[in-house]
Design a protein around this motif. Structure first.
Motif, short mmCIF file in Angstrom:
data_model
loop_
_atom_site.label_atom_id
_atom_site.label_comp_id
_atom_site.label_asym_id
_atom_site.label_seq_id
_atom_site.Cartn_x
_atom_site.Cartn_y
_atom_site.Cartn_z
N GLY A 294 0.82 -1.22 0.00
CA GLY A 294 0.00 0.00 0.00
C GLY A 294 0.84 1.25 0.00
O GLY A 294 2.02 1.23 -0.38
N ALA A 295 0.25 2.36 0.44
CA ALA A 295 0.93 3.65 0.43
C ALA A 295 2.07 3.67 1.45
O ALA A 295 1.95 3.13 2.54
N ILE A 296 3.16 4.33 1.08
CA ILE A 296 4.31 4.44 1.98
C ILE A 296 4.09 5.61 2.95
O ILE A 296 3.80 6.73 2.52
N ILE A 297 4.19 5.32 4.26
CA ILE A 297 3.97 6.36 5.28
C ILE A 297 5.25 6.73 6.00
O ILE A 297 5.28 7.68 6.78
N HIS A 298 6.32 5.97 5.77
CA HIS A 298 7.60 6.30 6.42
C HIS A 298 8.71 5.69 5.57
O HIS A 298 8.60 4.57 5.11
N ASP A 299 9.76 6.47 5.36
CA ASP A 299 10.87 5.98 4.52
C ASP A 299 12.14 6.65 5.06
O ASP A 299 12.28 7.86 4.97
N GLU A 300 13.02 5.85 5.63
CA GLU A 300 14.15 6.42 6.37
C GLU A 300 15.43 5.63 6.09
O GLU A 300 15.42 4.40 6.09
N MET A 301 16.50 6.36 5.90
CA MET A 301 17.82 5.72 5.81
C MET A 301 18.38 5.64 7.23
O MET A 301 18.43 6.65 7.94
N VAL A 302 18.81 4.46 7.62
CA VAL A 302 19.47 4.30 8.92
C VAL A 302 20.97 4.18 8.63
O VAL A 302 21.40 3.25 7.95
N PRO A 303 21.75 5.15 9.13
CA PRO A 303 23.19 5.12 8.81
C PRO A 303 23.87 3.86 9.34
O PRO A 303 23.36 3.20 10.25
N ALA A 304 25.02 3.57 8.79
CA ALA A 304 25.84 2.48 9.31
C ALA A 304 26.02 2.66 10.81
O ALA A 304 26.20 3.79 11.28
N ARG A 305 25.91 1.56 11.56
CA ARG A 305 26.20 1.50 12.99
C ARG A 305 25.12 2.11 13.88
O ARG A 305 25.27 2.14 15.10
N ALA A 306 24.01 2.59 13.32
CA ALA A 306 23.03 3.35 14.11
C ALA A 306 21.89 2.47 14.63
O ALA A 306 21.57 1.44 14.05
N PRO A 307 21.25 2.91 15.73
CA PRO A 307 20.03 2.25 16.21
C PRO A 307 18.79 2.81 15.52
O PRO A 307 18.84 3.88 14.91
N TRP A 308 17.65 2.10 15.70
CA TRP A 308 16.38 2.55 15.11
C TRP A 308 15.24 2.01 15.95
O TRP A 308 15.27 0.85 16.35
N LEU A 309 14.25 2.86 16.24
CA LEU A 309 13.05 2.43 16.98
C LEU A 309 11.85 3.02 16.26
O LEU A 309 11.86 4.20 15.87
N HIS A 310 10.81 2.20 16.08
CA HIS A 310 9.63 2.69 15.36
C HIS A 310 8.40 1.89 15.74
O HIS A 310 8.47 0.68 15.92
N LEU A 311 7.26 2.60 15.85
CA LEU A 311 5.97 1.96 16.09
C LEU A 311 5.38 1.51 14.75
O LEU A 311 5.27 2.32 13.82
N ILE A 312 5.04 0.24 14.68
CA ILE A 312 4.40 -0.29 13.47
C ILE A 312 3.00 -0.78 13.89
O ILE A 312 2.90 -1.68 14.73
N ARG A 313 1.98 -0.21 13.31
CA ARG A 313 0.61 -0.57 13.66
C ARG A 313 0.20 -1.89 12.99
O ARG A 313 0.69 -2.22 11.91
N ALA A 314 -0.73 -2.58 13.65
CA ALA A 314 -1.25 -3.83 13.07
C ALA A 314 -1.71 -3.60 11.64
O ALA A 314 -2.41 -2.62 11.36
N GLY A 315 -1.28 -4.48 10.75
CA GLY A 315 -1.65 -4.38 9.34
C GLY A 315 -0.64 -3.64 8.48
O GLY A 315 -0.64 -3.78 7.26
N GLN A 316 0.23 -2.83 9.11
CA GLN A 316 1.26 -2.13 8.35
C GLN A 316 2.41 -3.09 8.03
O GLN A 316 2.63 -4.06 8.75
N THR A 317 3.12 -2.80 6.96
CA THR A 317 4.26 -3.63 6.56
C THR A 317 5.55 -2.82 6.64
O THR A 317 5.61 -1.70 6.12
N LEU A 318 6.53 -3.40 7.30
CA LEU A 318 7.88 -2.83 7.35
C LEU A 318 8.76 -3.56 6.34
O LEU A 318 8.83 -4.78 6.36
N ARG A 319 9.37 -2.79 5.46
CA ARG A 319 10.38 -3.37 4.56
C ARG A 319 11.76 -2.91 5.00
O ARG A 319 12.00 -1.72 5.21
N ILE A 320 12.68 -3.86 5.19
CA ILE A 320 14.08 -3.54 5.46
C ILE A 320 14.86 -3.79 4.17
O ILE A 320 14.76 -4.87 3.59
N VAL A 321 15.62 -2.78 3.75
CA VAL A 321 16.40 -2.91 2.52
C VAL A 321 17.88 -2.96 2.88
O VAL A 321 18.41 -2.05 3.52
N ASP A 322 18.53 -4.03 2.48
CA ASP A 322 19.97 -4.20 2.66
C ASP A 322 20.65 -3.49 1.48
O ASP A 322 20.94 -4.10 0.46
#
Ligand SMILES: [Zn+2]
Length: 206
Positions: free
Chosen positions: A7-35
Motif C-alpha cells: 500500500g501507500a508508503i507512510i515512512h521511509d528512512e535511511m538508517v546510517p551504518a552503525r546506528a540504532p532505530w526504533l519505530h511503532l508499526i501498527r497492526a496491518g502495516q508492513t515494514l520493509r528492510i532494505v539491505d
C-alpha cells in the motif's frame, strides 16, 4: 528483485551504518528492510506496543515452526505465543534466529581486549530502548536479518560470509501494534557485515 509493497508508503528512512532505530508499526502495516549495499546484519527486537512485557521470543518462534531459520511465511511469536509479525516476503533465502547480538563483552571474549571500546548492537539496543524506559533486562535473544549462521549436522554453528546482496529486502507485516527496535550492526571483526558496516533503509507501508 524488488517486490511491490502492499500500500501507500507512510515512512521511509535511511538508517546510517552503525546506528540504532526504533519505530511503532501498527497492526496491518508492513515494514520493509532494505539491505542497500549487501550483507549488512540487522539485529531486531519486537515489543508489544500495549505492554512491552510481551516481546519477541526466539524459542516460541523456532519451536512453533520447527525450524531455526526465518523465511517467507515465518510467523514471529511473542513470549505469549501470539503472532507479532509475519515475514510476507524475503528476497534472501533465510535469516538467523540464534546468533544473538554483538556486545563489548562478546567482542572482548571472541576477538581480544582491544575490541572492548568498539560500538556494538547491545549498545544500540540500550540507546534505542532508553526513550521507552527499557534497560538491559529487556534485551532478549534477537533476530539477525541478512545474517548467515549455518548449523552443521552435529550442531556446530558459525558466522560466515553472507547470502544477501545489494538491494535485497525482507517484508514484515505487523499482526499487532508493535515497537520495533533495530541495530544496524557495527561489527567489524567477523563477516556478518562484510567487515564494512553500511546503511540500511526502513520503509513502512499501510
Ligand atoms: Zn552486531
Amino acid at each position: 528483485m524488488i517486490l511491490l509493497l502492499p500500500g501507500a508508503i507512510i515512512h521511509d528512512e535511511m538508517v546510517p551504518a552503525r546506528a540504532p532505530w526504533l519505530h511503532l508499526i501498527r497492526a496491518g502495516q508492513t515494514l520493509r528492510i532494505v539491505d542497500l549495499e549487501g550483507n549488512q546484519a540487522v539485529d531486531f527486537l519486537i515489543y508489544a506496543a500495549e505492554d512491552d512485557a510481551e516481546r519477541y521470543s526466539a524459542q516460541d518462534t523456532i519451536a512453533a515452526q520447527g525450524n531455526i531459520f526465518l523465511r517467507e511465511g515465518s510467523v514471529l511469536l511473542s513470549n505469549d505465543a501470539r503472532p507479532m509479525m509475519t515475514i510476507t516476503a524475503s528476497s534472501v533465502a533465510y535469516h538467523d534466529t540464534i546468533g544473538g547480538a554483538c556486545s563489548c563483552e562478546s567482542n572482548t571474549l571472541r576477538y581480544g581486549h582491544h575490541t572492548k571500546s568498539q560500538h556494538s548492537c547491545v549498545d544500540n539496543f540500550l540507546l534505542a530502548n532508553r526513550s521507552a524506559g527499557r534497560t538491559k533486562r529487556d534485551i532478549v535473544p534477537n533476530i539477525n536479518f541478512f545474517m548467515n549462521v549455518p548449523v552443521e549436522p552435529d550442531g556446530t554453528l558459525g558466522i560466515v560470509d553472507g547470502i544477501s546482496a545489494p538491494g535485497l529486502t525482507v517484508d514484515l507485516r505487523a499482526e499487532m501494534d508493535v515497537v520495533v527496535v533495530a541495530s544496524n550492526c557495527p561489527q567489524i571483526n567477523n563477516p556478518c557485515n562484510g567487515f564494512k558496516p553500511t546503511a540500511i533503509r526502513m520503509i513502512v507501508a499501510v
